[in-house]
Write an enzyme that holds these catalytic residues in place. Structure first.
Site, mmCIF file in Angstrom:
data_model
loop_
_atom_site.group_PDB
_atom_site.id
_atom_site.type_symbol
_atom_site.label_atom_id
_atom_site.label_comp_id
_atom_site.label_asym_id
_atom_site.label_seq_id
_atom_site.Cartn_x
_atom_site.Cartn_y
_atom_site.Cartn_z
ATOM 1 N N LEU A 132 0.843 -1.197 0.000
ATOM 2 C CA LEU A 132 0.000 0.000 0.000
ATOM 3 C C LEU A 132 0.884 1.256 0.000
ATOM 4 N N THR A 165 6.684 -5.431 4.191
ATOM 5 C CA THR A 165 7.069 -6.616 4.974
ATOM 6 C C THR A 165 6.907 -7.868 4.110
ATOM 7 N N CYS A 239 -8.585 -4.039 5.482
ATOM 8 C CA CYS A 239 -7.527 -5.019 5.801
ATOM 9 C C CYS A 239 -6.710 -4.524 6.996
ATOM 10 N N ARG A 244 -4.313 -4.107 12.458
ATOM 11 C CA ARG A 244 -4.152 -3.216 13.621
ATOM 12 C C ARG A 244 -4.689 -3.890 14.887
ATOM 13 N N LEU A 339 17.312 -2.295 33.834
ATOM 14 C CA LEU A 339 18.418 -3.242 33.649
ATOM 15 C C LEU A 339 19.790 -2.558 33.587
ATOM 16 N N GLU A 364 1.138 0.573 10.064
ATOM 17 C CA GLU A 364 -0.311 0.394 10.259
ATOM 18 C C GLU A 364 -0.958 1.665 10.819
ATOM 19 N N THR A 366 0.529 5.716 11.981
ATOM 20 C CA THR A 366 1.368 6.232 13.066
ATOM 21 C C THR A 366 0.486 6.639 14.252
HETATM 22 P P1 TGC Z 1 -10.973 8.892 4.552
HETATM 23 O O1 TGC Z 1 -11.733 9.805 3.643
HETATM 24 O O2 TGC Z 1 -10.960 9.139 6.006
HETATM 25 O O3 TGC Z 1 -11.481 7.396 4.285
HETATM 26 C C1 TGC Z 1 -11.731 6.866 2.997
HETATM 27 C C2 TGC Z 1 -12.899 5.872 3.131
HETATM 28 O O4 TGC Z 1 -12.510 4.804 3.987
HETATM 29 C C3 TGC Z 1 -13.363 4.758 5.155
HETATM 30 N N1 TGC Z 1 -12.478 4.414 6.272
HETATM 31 C C4 TGC Z 1 -12.375 3.158 6.715
HETATM 32 N N2 TGC Z 1 -13.041 2.040 6.384
HETATM 33 C C5 TGC Z 1 -12.709 0.910 7.011
HETATM 34 N N3 TGC Z 1 -11.732 0.882 7.944
HETATM 35 C C6 TGC Z 1 -11.043 1.973 8.302
HETATM 36 N N4 TGC Z 1 -10.067 1.893 9.210
HETATM 37 C C7 TGC Z 1 -11.348 3.187 7.681
HETATM 38 N N5 TGC Z 1 -10.891 4.456 7.768
HETATM 39 C C8 TGC Z 1 -11.585 5.192 6.901
HETATM 40 C C9 TGC Z 1 -13.965 6.148 5.253
HETATM 41 O O5 TGC Z 1 -15.199 6.094 5.933
HETATM 42 C C10 TGC Z 1 -14.142 6.482 3.786
HETATM 43 O O6 TGC Z 1 -15.239 5.727 3.304
HETATM 44 P P2 TGC Z 1 -16.163 6.262 2.126
HETATM 45 O O7 TGC Z 1 -17.264 5.272 2.033
HETATM 46 O O8 TGC Z 1 -16.599 7.634 2.567
HETATM 47 O O9 TGC Z 1 -15.292 6.321 0.915
HETATM 48 O O10 TGC Z 1 -9.505 8.804 3.997
HETATM 49 P P3 TGC Z 1 -8.326 9.859 3.976
HETATM 50 O O11 TGC Z 1 -7.798 9.892 2.578
HETATM 51 O O12 TGC Z 1 -8.723 11.140 4.638
HETATM 52 O O13 TGC Z 1 -7.180 9.137 4.814
HETATM 53 C C11 TGC Z 1 -7.145 8.971 6.126
HETATM 54 C C12 TGC Z 1 -6.555 7.596 6.472
HETATM 55 C C13 TGC Z 1 -7.646 6.794 7.127
HETATM 56 C C14 TGC Z 1 -6.089 6.871 5.227
HETATM 57 C C15 TGC Z 1 -5.373 7.765 7.373
HETATM 58 O O14 TGC Z 1 -5.870 8.211 8.568
HETATM 59 C C16 TGC Z 1 -4.660 6.479 7.670
HETATM 60 O O15 TGC Z 1 -5.157 5.511 8.243
HETATM 61 N N6 TGC Z 1 -3.375 6.492 7.366
HETATM 62 C C17 TGC Z 1 -2.505 5.432 7.769
HETATM 63 C C18 TGC Z 1 -2.051 4.612 6.618
HETATM 64 C C19 TGC Z 1 -1.669 3.238 7.076
HETATM 65 O O16 TGC Z 1 -2.077 2.763 8.123
HETATM 66 N N7 TGC Z 1 -0.863 2.544 6.294
HETATM 67 C C20 TGC Z 1 -0.515 1.216 6.625
HETATM 68 C C21 TGC Z 1 0.166 0.535 5.488
HETATM 69 S S1 TGC Z 1 0.271 -1.237 5.663
HETATM 70 C C22 TGC Z 1 1.344 -1.504 6.880
HETATM 71 O O17 TGC Z 1 1.856 -0.658 7.528
HETATM 72 C C23 TGC Z 1 1.639 -2.930 7.137
HETATM 73 S S2 TGC Z 1 2.764 -3.234 8.393
HETATM 74 C C24 TGC Z 1 2.665 -4.901 8.364
HETATM 75 C C25 TGC Z 1 3.420 -5.614 9.420
HETATM 76 O O18 TGC Z 1 4.617 -5.865 9.215
HETATM 77 O O19 TGC Z 1 2.784 -6.029 10.434
HETATM 78 P P1 FAD Z 2 4.877 9.873 6.840
HETATM 79 O O1 FAD Z 2 3.482 9.674 6.410
HETATM 80 O O2 FAD Z 2 5.799 10.604 5.932
HETATM 81 O O3 FAD Z 2 4.875 10.594 8.257
HETATM 82 C C1 FAD Z 2 6.033 11.188 8.839
HETATM 83 C C2 FAD Z 2 5.610 11.831 10.163
HETATM 84 O O4 FAD Z 2 4.647 12.860 9.901
HETATM 85 C C3 FAD Z 2 4.908 10.843 11.100
HETATM 86 O O5 FAD Z 2 5.258 11.146 12.429
HETATM 87 C C4 FAD Z 2 3.426 11.132 10.879
HETATM 88 O O6 FAD Z 2 2.620 10.780 11.994
HETATM 89 C C5 FAD Z 2 3.465 12.633 10.664
HETATM 90 N N1 FAD Z 2 2.296 13.110 9.909
HETATM 91 C C6 FAD Z 2 1.896 12.765 8.663
HETATM 92 N N2 FAD Z 2 0.756 13.393 8.330
HETATM 93 C C7 FAD Z 2 0.413 14.152 9.393
HETATM 94 C C8 FAD Z 2 -0.674 15.010 9.688
HETATM 95 N N3 FAD Z 2 -1.674 15.213 8.825
HETATM 96 N N4 FAD Z 2 -0.701 15.623 10.898
HETATM 97 C C9 FAD Z 2 0.272 15.409 11.819
HETATM 98 N N5 FAD Z 2 1.327 14.593 11.596
HETATM 99 C C10 FAD Z 2 1.400 13.975 10.414
HETATM 100 N N6 FAD Z 2 3.460 -0.436 4.402
HETATM 101 C C11 FAD Z 2 2.797 -1.310 3.583
HETATM 102 O O7 FAD Z 2 2.012 -0.906 2.731
HETATM 103 N N7 FAD Z 2 2.999 -2.662 3.707
HETATM 104 C C12 FAD Z 2 3.832 -3.193 4.618
HETATM 105 O O8 FAD Z 2 3.972 -4.412 4.713
HETATM 106 C C13 FAD Z 2 4.548 -2.303 5.470
HETATM 107 N N8 FAD Z 2 5.463 -2.796 6.353
HETATM 108 C C14 FAD Z 2 6.251 -1.934 7.068
HETATM 109 C C15 FAD Z 2 7.317 -2.432 7.812
HETATM 110 C C16 FAD Z 2 8.147 -1.562 8.499
HETATM 111 C C17 FAD Z 2 9.305 -2.096 9.264
HETATM 112 C C18 FAD Z 2 7.903 -0.174 8.485
HETATM 113 C C19 FAD Z 2 8.771 0.779 9.262
HETATM 114 C C20 FAD Z 2 6.876 0.334 7.723
HETATM 115 C C21 FAD Z 2 6.040 -0.532 6.991
HETATM 116 N N9 FAD Z 2 5.019 -0.045 6.148
HETATM 117 C C22 FAD Z 2 4.331 -0.902 5.327
HETATM 118 C C23 FAD Z 2 4.861 1.394 5.954
HETATM 119 C C24 FAD Z 2 4.121 2.093 7.074
HETATM 120 O O9 FAD Z 2 2.755 1.807 7.045
HETATM 121 C C25 FAD Z 2 4.385 3.605 6.943
HETATM 122 O O10 FAD Z 2 5.724 3.802 7.317
HETATM 123 C C26 FAD Z 2 3.452 4.428 7.788
HETATM 124 O O11 FAD Z 2 2.135 4.357 7.306
HETATM 125 C C27 FAD Z 2 3.896 5.904 7.858
HETATM 126 O O12 FAD Z 2 4.215 6.409 6.613
HETATM 127 P P2 FAD Z 2 5.633 7.167 6.382
HETATM 128 O O13 FAD Z 2 6.706 6.328 6.941
HETATM 129 O O14 FAD Z 2 5.697 7.506 4.924
HETATM 130 O O15 FAD Z 2 5.542 8.472 7.241
#
Ligand code: TGC
Ligand code: FAD
Length: 385
Positions: A132, A165, A239, A244, A339, A364, A366
């Site tokens: 993603l 990952t 997902c 999370r 420690l 997942e 921040t």
């Molecule tokens: P926003 O307009 O708020 O939302 C778009 C649409 O999605 C709905 N929605 C959700 N639906 C299901 N579950 C959720 N958690 C949802 N959050 C929002 C929302 O209602 C809306 O629906 P609709 O019907 O109106 O279209 O979106 P935005 O563009 O303003 O963005 C905000 C958002 C939610 C993306 C941001 O807050 C966020 O969560 N950013 C974090 C990104 C993230 O978590 N990336 C993770 C990447 S994967 C990863 O890190 C894997 S690590 C794996 C490992 O090693 O364990």
């Molecule tokens: P950025 O989005 O650039 O953020 C940088 C800083 O700015 C953060 O402190 C953030 O909180 C802050 N910030 C951003 N926007 C705002 C705002 N509006 N207001 C205030 N503060 C803000 N992703 C995948 O898709 N798949 C994976 O399998 C996956 N695995 C990962 C494994 C590891 C070890 C790590 C470190 C990351 C992984 N990720 C994966 C990516 C992870 O989901 C992102 O690192 C995370 O979503 C944050 O994005 P970024 O690192 O680009 O930080």
């Protein structure tokens, strides 16, 4: 030792206790003996994969007809807790396979796609990853530039994903890309021409976990491999809810490992006239730790019940992920403090957990993103932009 100050065990069913105990035993006998070496070496213990599958940990809540365990969310949570008591990298491996690869195929895939991929992912014959995040779109994945174009018989994908990952070891990647401006999921197979997954090196965190880029250079993806049920950013976010949730439980395992290590050490390390556990300052640290652990355990248990009853909102999951990761990192740092110099050695697990938790708090979503998600929910005002 089962650290359970509020007797949460009394709320668990026999099956849930059995799952917790078998994963705990596996971690003690198979993970802990190798994990420090793997961490220092910077590699994932691949030999664990068939054993993780045998324990039924891949897609643990998905139906048995696909070779999965079909367990409830308490069992899922407890399994993640015990895995992360070992190492966040091992829990990450299972999180990605289950919540980020099997769940989207199960939720957005056709019957044929489910039959083709789920049983092999459940038995560990196939490994998956989830793409993603992009170099310029982390917290804001909706801005992604990876795109798909419809062509005869399928799609052409172009773009790049980062921080993925299991990327370099995966047989299939669930890649999110924009098709006519709408985000869709695609299953990209490792052999597809134009697809590469170089490993990212130089990490000081999650060293026993593979992290990679995904590069898509005119990759042809056949029609069969589009997840047609997915549509818009909501789909990958669904997902993330599953993953999370697992993290919220998982980090309690890291907390328990750090607390246990600090408590034992404090009781035996004598400075001045007595063990350091006998000093008020140390007791205040230990009491703070066990209190935060207990609060996290209680929040997780109620969250599991809400989830099993279909009542968990994504904002509930955000609160548990946000709080528990933050507290876990705090606990790991305080354990390291208790420690003293020994806290930096690989003989103790605390520095490894502390370093891992830096990533777990970031991925997942921040800490800040989850603050804004809950902030919007309770105030009605979005503060993302
Ligand atoms: P926003 O307009 O708020 O939302 C778009 C649409 O999605 C709905 N929605 C959700 N639906 C299901 N579950 C959720 N958690 C949802 N959050 C929002 C929302 O209602 C809306 O629906 P609709 O019907 O109106 O279209 O979106 P935005 O563009 O303003 O963005 C905000 C958002 C939610 C993306 C941001 O807050 C966020 O969560 N950013 C974090 C990104 C993230 O978590 N990336 C993770 C990447 S994967 C990863 O890190 C894997 S690590 C794996 C490992 O090693 O364990
Ligand atoms: P950025 O989005 O650039 O953020 C940088 C800083 O700015 C953060 O402190 C953030 O909180 C802050 N910030 C951003 N926007 C705002 C705002 N509006 N207001 C205030 N503060 C803000 N992703 C995948 O898709 N798949 C994976 O399998 C996956 N695995 C990962 C494994 C590891 C070890 C790590 C470190 C990351 C992984 N990720 C994966 C990516 C992870 O989901 C992102 O690192 C995370 O979503 C944050 O994005 P970024 O690192 O680009 O930080």
């Amino acid at each position: 030792m089962n650290i359970d100050y509020f007797d949460i065990e009394s709320l668990l069913s026999e099956d849930e206790i059995l799952v917790r105990n078998s994963v705990k035993q596996f971690v003690e006998s198979e993970v802990l003996p190798v994990i420090e070496e793997k961490y220092l070496e910077g590699s994932f213990p691949n030999e664990l994969i068939p054993k993780l599958a045998e324990l039924g940990l891949f897609g643990i809540t998905l139906p048995v007809e696909y070779g999965c365990a079909g367990l409830n969310n308490v069992a899922y949570g407890l399994a993640m807790q015990e895995l992360e008591r070992g190492d966040s990298g091992v829990r990450s491996f299972v999180s990605v396979q289950s919540a980020l690869v099997m769940y989207p195929i199960f939720t957005f895939g056709s019957d044929d796609q489910k039959k083709q991929w789920l049983p092999k992912l459940a038995n560990g014959n196939l490994i998956g990853c989830f793409g993603l995040t992009e170099p310029d779109y982390g917290s804001n994945p909706g801005g992604m530039v990876t795109n798909a174009k419809k062509v005869d018989g399928g799609y052409i994908l172009n773009g790049a994903k980062m921080w993925i990952t299991n990327g370099s070891v995966a047989d299939i990647a669930v890649v999110w890309a924009k098709l006519d401006g709408v985000i869709k999921g695609f299953i990209v197979e490792k052999e597809f021409k134009g697809f590469t997954a170089p490993e990212m090196k130089g990490k000081h965190s999650l060293r026993a976990s593979v992290t990679s880029e995904l590069v898509l250079d005119n990759v042809f993806v056949p029609e069969f491999n589009i997840l047609n049920g997915s549509s818009g950013l909501k789909s990958p976010l669904m997902c993330l809810n599953q993953a999370r949730y697992g993290i919220a439980w998982g980090v309690v395992g890291a907390m328990l490992a750090c607390y246990e290590s600090a408590l034992e050490y404090a009781k035996s390390r004598v400075q001045f006239s007595k063990p350091i556990a006998g000093y008020q300052l140390t007791q205040a640290k230990l009491v703070g730790m066990i209190t935060e652990i207990t609060k996290s355990q209680l929040m997780n248990y109620q969250l599991a019940k809400l989830k099993d009853n279909g009542k968990a909102k994504h904002t509930h999951i955000s609160m548990a992920k946000r709080n528990n990761c933050d507290k876990a990192l705090e606990i790991a740092r305080i354990a390291r403090e208790i420690l003293g110099a020994n806290g930096i050695l690989s003989e103790y697990p605390v520095m490894r957990h502390a370093n891992n938790l830096e990533s777990v708090k970031t991925y997942e979503g921040t800490h800040e993103m989850h603050t804004l998600i809950i902030g919007e929910d309770i105030t009605g005002f979005s503060a993302f932009d």
